[in-house]
Design an enzyme around this catalytic site. Structure first.
Site, PDB file in Angstrom:
ATOM      1  N   MET A 124      18.014  48.134 102.337  1.00  0.00           N
ATOM      2  CA  MET A 124      18.503  48.497 103.662  1.00  0.00           C
ATOM      3  C   MET A 124      19.050  47.297 104.434  1.00  0.00           C
ATOM      4  SD  MET A 124      15.493  51.208 104.673  1.00  0.00           S
ATOM      5  CE  MET A 124      16.362  51.856 106.101  1.00  0.00           C
ATOM      6  N   ASP A 177      10.341  47.901 107.484  1.00  0.00           N
ATOM      7  CA  ASP A 177       9.586  47.055 108.402  1.00  0.00           C
ATOM      8  C   ASP A 177       8.300  46.506 107.793  1.00  0.00           C
ATOM      9  OD1 ASP A 177      11.365  47.088 110.474  1.00  0.00           O
ATOM     10  OD2 ASP A 177      10.361  48.638 111.624  1.00  0.00           O
ATOM     11  N   LYS A 196       6.443  50.730 118.936  1.00  0.00           N
ATOM     12  CA  LYS A 196       7.527  50.055 119.651  1.00  0.00           C
ATOM     13  C   LYS A 196       8.839  50.809 119.506  1.00  0.00           C
ATOM     14  CE  LYS A 196       9.688  46.499 117.679  1.00  0.00           C
ATOM     15  NZ  LYS A 196      11.180  46.630 117.775  1.00  0.00           N
ATOM     16  N   ASN A 197       9.099  51.287 118.294  1.00  0.00           N
ATOM     17  CA  ASN A 197      10.371  51.959 118.026  1.00  0.00           C
ATOM     18  C   ASN A 197      10.420  53.370 118.601  1.00  0.00           C
ATOM     19  OD1 ASN A 197      11.462  49.750 116.659  1.00  0.00           O
ATOM     20  ND2 ASN A 197      10.499  50.359 114.735  1.00  0.00           N
ATOM     21  N   ASP A 222      16.648  40.951 116.219  1.00  0.00           N
ATOM     22  CA  ASP A 222      16.669  40.332 114.898  1.00  0.00           C
ATOM     23  C   ASP A 222      18.036  40.480 114.231  1.00  0.00           C
ATOM     24  OD1 ASP A 222      14.010  39.743 115.248  1.00  0.00           O
ATOM     25  OD2 ASP A 222      13.296  41.483 114.136  1.00  0.00           O
ATOM     26  N   ARG A 233      17.769  44.443 120.807  1.00  0.00           N
ATOM     27  CA  ARG A 233      18.680  45.351 120.110  1.00  0.00           C
ATOM     28  C   ARG A 233      18.561  46.772 120.661  1.00  0.00           C
ATOM     29  NH1 ARG A 233      21.818  46.639 115.877  1.00  0.00           N
ATOM     30  NH2 ARG A 233      21.401  48.564 114.761  1.00  0.00           N
TER      31      ARG A 233
END
Length: 419
Positions: free
Chosen positions: A327, A305, A22-23, A117, A93
Site C-alpha cells: 500500500m 498501520d 485517531k482515524n 506522514d 493530513r
C-alpha cells in the site's frame, strides 16, 4: 523536540486501556461542521492530531470545548471562513476532511497542502476526483482551491482506489448534497463504518457502511448527536506487539472483538498466544516463530498501520519472514536503522523487507522517528534491545499514542523523556 531514553531488555507486563481511534476521531470532528447544533464526542484520543483538528475547527469559526480531554463538545453555528490556517493544515493530513463540510456550507474551500506522514508521496487525488464529480470546480494553483457556488450535487462515484480518507471525504460531501449519492469501491475499514453511523445520527440517510457500495441521501437539515468512539484496534495491536517483542504479558482493554480479529490472525501465525474475551485482548508470554509471509491488504486484511510493528516482532521470531506492504512505499525504510542494532534485515525494495530471526538487538543508537507508526516500532525495538536506545523526536509518536510515556512506565518500561 523530545528524546525518549530507553533502557531495554525488560519484559513489559500489565494492563492498558485504549482510547478511541485517531482515524475515526478526525472525520467525526469534521462531520460536526455539517450541523449548526452541538455534537458531543466521548472516548476521544488525547493526542496531538486531534488537538490540531480541534484548533482548525476553532479557526473556521466553530466552538470546541474540552480540548486535551476525552470529551469534546463541538458547535459551529456560523462558519466564518473557507481557508483553514495553513500552518495547522501543514501539520495534519486529516485536514483534507474539511473540504466536504466547507463546500457544503460555504460553497468554497481553500486548503494548503496537507502535512502528516510522507506528505510528498501521499496524494489526495481520490478526494479531489470525488468532489469534482459532485460539482466542485478546481482552481489551478499550488493550494487546493475548490468552488461550488451553486452547491454540491448528488452523483454516482467510482473511487479509483479504496482510500479510507477518500471515502470519508466523499461521505462528508455527499451528506451536504441534496439527493442520492452512490459511492462505489468504498473503503470498508471500521472507522469508515463509524463515520457512517455518526452521519446517520446527525440525520443523514445512509446505507452500505462496511461494504464497497455506500448510498447517501444528503442535503437535509442536520441535528447534533452524541457518540462514544470505538476503541482503537491499531493502538491495541501496538500494545500487543510491545508485550510480545519484550517477552511480556498484557491485557488490552477497550477494543472490539470484530476489529481485533485481523490483528490476532497474524499474531497467532507467529505463535503468539493471544485471546479475546469480551473487550479484553490478552497476550501471554510466547516464543515467536516466523510467519513466512505477512502481506497488508484492504480491510478486513492486515492493516498497513501495524506492518512496521510486526516487522520488529519478526526480528525476535525463529525463521525468515517476508513482510510486504504493497500500500505505501517508504513505511519500511525507517526500519533499516535496526540493522545497526543487530537485526538481520534485507530491504528488497520500497514495499518488501526480509527479516531473519531471532537476533538479540543491541541498544546504543539514536533512532529517527520518521513517521508515526515506524516511530512506535522503533520504540518497541529499543524496549527489546540490550542497553540504552534513544528515539527522537518523540512528538512524532505522540501524535497517535496518548500519554505514551506514562503508560509505558506503568507496564514496567525503564524510560525517560528528555527535552
Amino acid at each position: 523536540m523530545s528524546t525518549l531514553l530507553i533502557e531495554g531488555g525488560q519484559p513489559l507486563s500489565g494492563a492498558v486501556e485504549v482510547e478511541g481511534n485517531k482515524n475515526a476521531a478526525l472525520p467525526l470532528l469534521a462531520a460536526c461542521l455539517l450541523t449548526k447544533d452541538e455534537s458531543v464526542l466521548t472516548n476521544v484520543p488525547r493526542i496531538g492530531d486531534v488537538e490540531v483538528m480541534a484548533r482548525l475547527i476553532l479557526d473556521l469559526g466553530g466552538e470546541v470545548e474540552g480540548i486535551g480531554s476525552s470529551t469534546l463538545r463541538v458547535r459551529c453555528p456560523e462558519m466564518t471562513k473557507d481557508e483553514p490556517d495553513a500552518a495547522l493544515v501543514g501539520r495534519l493530513r486529516g485536514s483534507v476532511l474539511l473540504l466536504g463540510p466547507l463546500l457544503a456550507r460555504r460553497g468554497r474551500a481553500h486548503l494548503a497542502p496537507p502535512g502528516g506522514d510522507f506528505p510528498a508521496r501521499r496524494t489526495i487525488a481520490t478526494h479531489l476526483d470525488a468532489l469534482e464529480a459532485m460539482g466542485a470546480r478546481k482552481i489551478a494553483g499550488v493550494d487546493h482551491v475548490l468552488e461550488a457556488p451553486s452547491g454540491l450535487r448528488p452523483t454516482s462515484i467510482y473511487l479509483y482506489e479504496a482510500s479510507v480518507t477518500g471515502t470519508e471525504t466523499a461521505l462528508l460531501a455527499a451528506a451536504g448534497a441534496p439527493g442520492l449519492t452512490e459511492i462505489r469501491h468504498a473503503a470498508c475499514e471500521p472507522h469508515v463504518v463509524e463515520l457512517c453511523e455518526f452521519l446517520a445520527q446527525l440525520g443523514v440517510g445512509i446505507s452500505g457502511g462496511g461494504t464497497t457500495t455506500i448510498r447517501v441521501e444528503g442535503g437535509g437539515t442536520l441535528r447534533g448527536a452524541e457518540h462514544r468512539l470505538w476503541g482503537d484496534y491499531i493502538e491495541a495491536g501496538s500494545w500487543a506487539v510491545v508485550a510480545a517483542v519484550t517477552g511480556g504479558e498484557i491485557q488490552v482493554h477497550g477494543a472490539r472483538a470484530e476489529d481485533m480479529e485481523v490483528v490476532a490472525a497474524v499474531l497467532k501465525r507467529m505463535q503468539i498466544a493471544c485471546s479475546m474475551e469480551g473487550a479484553v485482548f490478552t497476550v501471554e508470554q510466547s516464543h515467536p516463530r516466523a510467519a513466512g509471509r505477512i502481506t497488508t491488504s484492504l480491510w478486513p486484511g492486515f492493516p498497513s498501520d501495524l506492518v512496521s510493528l510486526v516487522t520488529v516482532l519478526a526480528t525476535q521470531a525463529e525463521g525468515q519472514t517476508l513482510v510486504h506492504d504493497w500500500m505505501y512505499e517508504l513505511r519500511l525504510f525507517a526500519l533499516e536503522q535496526m540493522s545497526g542494532m543487530g537485526a538481520d534485515m534485507f530491504l528488497a525494495d520500497a514495499h518488501r523487507i526480509i527479516v531473519t530471526g531471532p537476533t538479540r538487538l543491541r541498544g546504543g543508537r539514536m533512532l529517527d522517528t520518521r513517521d508515526l507508526r515506524s516511530g512506535m516500532s522503533l520504540i518497541a525495538a529499543g524496549l527489546a534491545a540490550d542497553g540504552q536506545t534513544r528515539v527522537a523526536p518523540l512528538e512524532t509518536v505522540e501524535r497517535g499514542y496518548s500519554q505514551l510515556v506514562d503508560r509505558l512506565k506503568a507496564l514496567g518500561a525503564k524510560i525517560a523523556k528528555v527535552e
